[in-house]
Scaffold this motif. Structure first.
Motif, PDB file in Angstrom:
ATOM      1  N   ALA A 138       0.701  -1.172  -0.093  1.00 35.09           N
ATOM      2  CA  ALA A 138      -0.026  -0.035  -0.060  1.00 35.09           C
ATOM      3  C   ALA A 138       0.786   1.238   0.014  1.00 35.09           C
ATOM      4  N   LYS A 139       1.987   1.144   0.893  1.00 36.13           N
ATOM      5  CA  LYS A 139       2.827   2.430   0.806  1.00 36.13           C
ATOM      6  C   LYS A 139       3.514   2.450  -0.534  1.00 36.13           C
ATOM      7  N   LYS A 140       4.021   1.475  -1.182  1.00 32.76           N
ATOM      8  CA  LYS A 140       4.572   1.678  -2.278  1.00 32.76           C
ATOM      9  C   LYS A 140       3.872   1.949  -3.437  1.00 32.76           C
ATOM     10  N   ASP A 141       2.517   1.722  -3.233  1.00 29.30           N
ATOM     11  CA  ASP A 141       1.750   1.953  -4.620  1.00 29.30           C
ATOM     12  C   ASP A 141       1.021   3.692  -4.561  1.00 29.30           C
ATOM     13  N   GLY A 142       1.475   3.947  -3.036  1.00 25.29           N
ATOM     14  CA  GLY A 142       1.002   5.363  -3.030  1.00 25.29           C
ATOM     15  C   GLY A 142      -0.118   5.839  -2.168  1.00 25.29           C
ATOM     16  N   TYR A 143      -0.714   4.480  -1.575  1.00 26.78           N
ATOM     17  CA  TYR A 143      -1.890   4.873  -0.572  1.00 26.78           C
ATOM     18  C   TYR A 143      -1.611   5.343   0.870  1.00 26.78           C
TER      19      TYR A 143
END
Length: 205
Positions: free
Chosen positions: A150-155
């Motif tokens: 989620a962090k890697k994908d910008g969420y």
């Protein structure tokens, strides 16, 4: 492997699963110390001798429950479903609503199988404690995989500590069950769920 040996192996595995299934239901309802081997055997099609062939002691059965029933259950209920969500946080909320929010009062009164055993057996037996700790660690580790995604994908915000979030989410799952079991008030779910959604909002982009 010869056919006879293969058949025997399959029969032994089938017997093992029958015992584990019966034991899980009884222990979930009454606690590990509240269930005897005789109670479990009565719920199966087997003899006590067949039970002891699979599990030499009741503790061996308890260890197997954690490793062969509860650990896979954690992955099936709380981790694998997240794979189908672009934003794992949405999946976490959906699973909690489906599995806890929509559960019957009777189900909620039993609590969480893992948490029940942690409370009952962690201080009673080192083998139990180690296995229960490993199950919780597995849950946290696998949850963090999705939080990192989620962090890697910008969420999630860039400064979010994914390990802390994973710990918090697992603690929240267990807290939901504990509170609802203790309060015996299913409507309390709404307040708990709203608090979790608000937390997710604070860490989301």
């Amino acid at each position: 492997m010869k056919k006879s040996a293969l058949k025997k192996s399959r029969n032994l595995e089938k017997s093992r699963q029958e015992i584990l299934s019966a034991a899980f239901s009884l222990i979930f309802a009454r606690g590990f110390q509240g269930v005897s081997i005789d109670d479990i055997v009565k719920q199966t099609s087997m003899t006590k001798g067949a039970f002891y062939h699979q599990f030499p002691t009741k503790l061996d059965l308890g260890y197997a429950l954690v490793e062969e029933v509860i650990r896979p259950m954690i992955l099936e209920r709380w981790i694998k479903p997240l794979e189908s969500f672009e934003n794992p946080l949405e999946g976490i909320l959906k699973q909690i609503k489906n599995l806890i929010g929509k559960a019957s009062p009777e189900e909620l009164s039993l609590g969480c199988p893992l948490n029940n055993l942690v409370q009952e057996m962690s201080s009673q037996d080192e083998g139990f404690r180690e296995r229960l700790q490993a199950a919780l660690q597995l849950w946290i580790d696998e949850m963090e995989v999705h939080i990192k995604r989620a962090k890697k994908d910008g969420y999630l915000k860039s400064d979010v500590n994914t390990r802390y979030v994973a710990h918090f989410i697992v603690m929240t799952h267990e807290g939901f069950y504990g509170m609802l079991k203790g309060l015996q008030e299913p409507k309390a779910f709404d307040a708990l769920f709203d608090s979790l959604k608000r937390y997710f909002q604070t860490i989301s982009t």
